[in-house]
Write an enzyme that holds these catalytic residues in place. Sequence first.
Site, mmCIF file in Angstrom:
data_model
loop_
_atom_site.group_PDB
_atom_site.id
_atom_site.type_symbol
_atom_site.label_atom_id
_atom_site.label_comp_id
_atom_site.label_asym_id
_atom_site.label_seq_id
_atom_site.Cartn_x
_atom_site.Cartn_y
_atom_site.Cartn_z
ATOM 1 N N LYS A 200 28.843 29.877 40.267
ATOM 2 C CA LYS A 200 30.417 29.027 40.160
ATOM 3 C C LYS A 200 30.884 28.951 41.578
ATOM 4 C CE LYS A 200 35.136 30.200 38.063
ATOM 5 N NZ LYS A 200 36.213 31.110 37.665
ATOM 6 N N SER B 10 38.519 29.783 33.572
ATOM 7 C CA SER B 10 38.178 28.676 34.137
ATOM 8 C C SER B 10 36.420 28.333 34.500
ATOM 9 C CB SER B 10 38.544 28.608 36.050
ATOM 10 O OG SER B 10 38.057 30.345 36.549
ATOM 11 N N SER C 16 38.734 34.505 32.699
ATOM 12 C CA SER C 16 37.775 33.402 33.185
ATOM 13 C C SER C 16 37.024 32.842 33.095
ATOM 14 C CB SER C 16 38.507 33.026 34.682
ATOM 15 O OG SER C 16 39.298 32.398 34.885
#
Lengths: 482, 477
Positions: free
Chosen positions: A66, A141, A165
């Site tokens: 990420k 996210s 997330s």
Amino acid sequence: MLRELKEGLAAGASAEEVVSAIFEKIKRSRLNAYNCLSEESALERAKNFDKKPWGGLLAGVPIAIKSSISTKGIETNCSSRILSGYIPPYDAHVIERLKEEGAIIIGKTNMDEFAMGTSTETSCLGPTRNPWDTDRVPGGSSGGSAAAVAAGEAPAALGSDTGGSIRCPASFCGIVGIKPTYGLVSRYGLVSYANSLEQIGPLALTVEDAALVLDVIAGHDPRDSTSAEQDRVFLPHTERYLPSLTNGVKGLTLGVPEEYFGEGVDPEVEKAVWDAISKLEDLGAAWKMVSLPHTKYALAAYYIIAMSEASSNLARFDGLRYGLRLGADQDWHTTFSEIRAAGFGPEVKRRILLGTYALSAGYYGRYYLKALKVRTLIKEDFERALSAGGADLLVTPTMPFPAFKIGERIEDPLSLYMADVFTVPINLAGVPAISVPCGFAGGLPIGLQIIGRHFDEASILRAAKAYEDATPYHEAVPKEVV
Amino acid sequence: MAEKDVIIGLEVHVQLNRLRSKLFCGCSTDYHASDPNTHTCPVCLGLPGTLPVVNRRAVEYAIRVALALNCDIQGETLFYRKNYYYPDLPKAFQITQYDFPLGLGGSILIKGEDGEEKKIRITRVHMEEDPGRLVHAGTIDRAKYSMVDYNRCGMSLLEVVTEPDLRSPKEARSFLDKLRNILEYLDVFDGDLEGAMRIDSNISLTGGERAEVKNISSHKGVEKALAYEITRQRSARRRGVAQVQETRHYDELRGITVSIRTKEEAHDYRYFPEPDLVPMRIADWVPKVEAELPELPDAKRERFVAQYAIADDHARSLTSEIRVANFYEVVAKRAPPRLAAVWIADVLKGELNYRDVTIDRFSSHQMVEILDMIEKGKITEKAAVEVIRTILDHSGDPSVVDPVAVVEAKGLARAEDDAVKAAVRAAVEESAQAVADYRAGNEKAINFIVGVVMKKTRGRADPGEANRLVKEALDGI
């Protein structure tokens, strides 16, 4: 799946071919799962591996990261304009661990800007698409990480979970995602959104894969003062979670929180979760209803705490030392104000403003302190439900509904915030949770959330693995996989 | 002088610059001779994703200070974030303490305006990190741009806050001198390093609002700024202008203070607990730190009086600086302690102050030799002072190190008796008028003749001895 990949590589398959195939797939993809690729360094590392293979739990395994996790030499922009071009001079603790165990970093995945979102739509680089239906969001996210893994654009990925997330996109994309106990995985190198809530965790196709990655990244790090001491977790370089997978669910008691069903929950989701509970019962687990009475206050407390911490964390981005720079510099005040005005998207600005307000003199007691008190009550809810003689694990839906359409909710922040209702209490309590696929609604994946006691990831994985072995959902392949 | 209507309280920022690494990272603190931005790392630069880790030694040092200032050490202590934007603050917040500071409710003794001991109460002692340093290209108001040096960023600071117990600029200065002295005794602080101590002073006249004069680094500067403020506030009051609560800057060159902002413009720092650090239970550390606490100035003074039988004033002077106190103790082991006290406290310290140098310029061995020569009558007191001055004025010159050699080279040895007697005879012969005056009953006339003797011996004669010999010569004739 990682096991097969590792065995193949160990038997002489070419890491370079594996990595090249992934990059080809990424380049053909319409998903926008990545915001930055490290093709050159990944291919070089793969070639070196082929020449002289090394050992390690993830020897030669490609992995996606990420964009909020710092990688030395690879842009880490958190999908925000304000960090465009920022290349960290150091590796996050988890990256060091992955490298030590032989993994190959292939790129950084798209995300909601600074992890603020539930859909990956707030990225400055445009939304990531859900491989099951490209008109829909992948969740957020960590949407880029989830979409990449679901679509075969990465064998596994790291995400971060502040209020859901990791679990939300895992649920929307039909894969496995773990939010570890607060303090199990070092946050050193994770660009902070809400420090007291977030953890780095794995996204993978199977429970076993997720357990393997967790084995690699978990463990004490003296650079993170909130990282749990050694005796609470396990020694690095040992496999602790993988061996626990085969223990089955016999003897475990599942708690089903009454507050996580009913109003606002898609009936198909509710049905899939109850089917999962029956399946676990068939496999030998007992279950009973439990109550987490302060659940209704969780969202408000979560958003106050997260936004307050964020308003402080994001204040450092001024373009002075790194990141976005605009035209000619003026005086400091003007320059940094203009950079912040241009560099942050609307959702980030909204959260900074709300957080600043909540911490202001005269409001601190009314908002932030009150939210901390609620947090304590929620933690106590979980401790009570998971106390000795109570339940060993809790099972709930991960998300109240399946993936929604891109653009459907982005103009209505409150309805987006509501989507986090079953994931944020877990972050407030600091307990671990996993999301595993448990069915489909209209062709879209549904996630089952299994929650455990502090540092009892082993029991969660055990139950998740037993469930996965008895169900076909993790084997389904999304349309978009080419 | 102490003025009843003057109310002063201080906030002193002390850099714990004897620590080897910074407060929240491993960077070295030894940057004073280094290029800018060479003592930095991702943590003290506040790069995204970095986290602070508390330097335990810094906490120990802070406990040491809090104990020496007679504070109650809190059982559990906590760091907070103080949020504000400034280019020297790379995280845009300072990690500091707010509620639950390390130490509360202490005090120290100073010598008050009336010469009596006076207790100054300490409100709190807390830890925080130092920001970086701005360097302006030119003066602050004219500079086209400024540069930032983050070497200082993340250094351990202690903030010591007093109650408004001080009544004059001079008392403020003695408080600061005493505080510095204690800090140096504790071996946590070197006051000679740049930026070691920075002082904010709150000053008001009874019934008026207070002004805060920020960020002065010298004790003398604080004294001057406060004196200026008293005059300014008094004259404003005479003119009927009310003092408003405000922050002022001290312009050292012009010796005046200038308003920067009023209360309405005050920052809202949005303090909240630093989520990246956990509360520290320091109660368990205290006994160990307490056991290792060194002797402090007041205790040392009392011991000097008792052990060496020296005057209290001398003891106070000797203990007002740890290096002088240590110097004295070394000398007193090898020379008569009372003689040593007089010569170090009254003479050597004066010569050092005059030259604005520290006692490191002088060795205990040199002092012992000088005292030895005085005691054995080899040199006069006047000559001894000359030796000290010569050595100090030729610091660094290897040929001017040994006091005995200096005495020889400068011909400072006490004149032999014959030479003095010859000088006396000659002086009496040359001073007919003074001899006549003496004989006529003017006893003071003898001083003139003694002066001539001293001149002839170039000061090497002992004045008392010369006086006795002149008297003998005159009375014997």
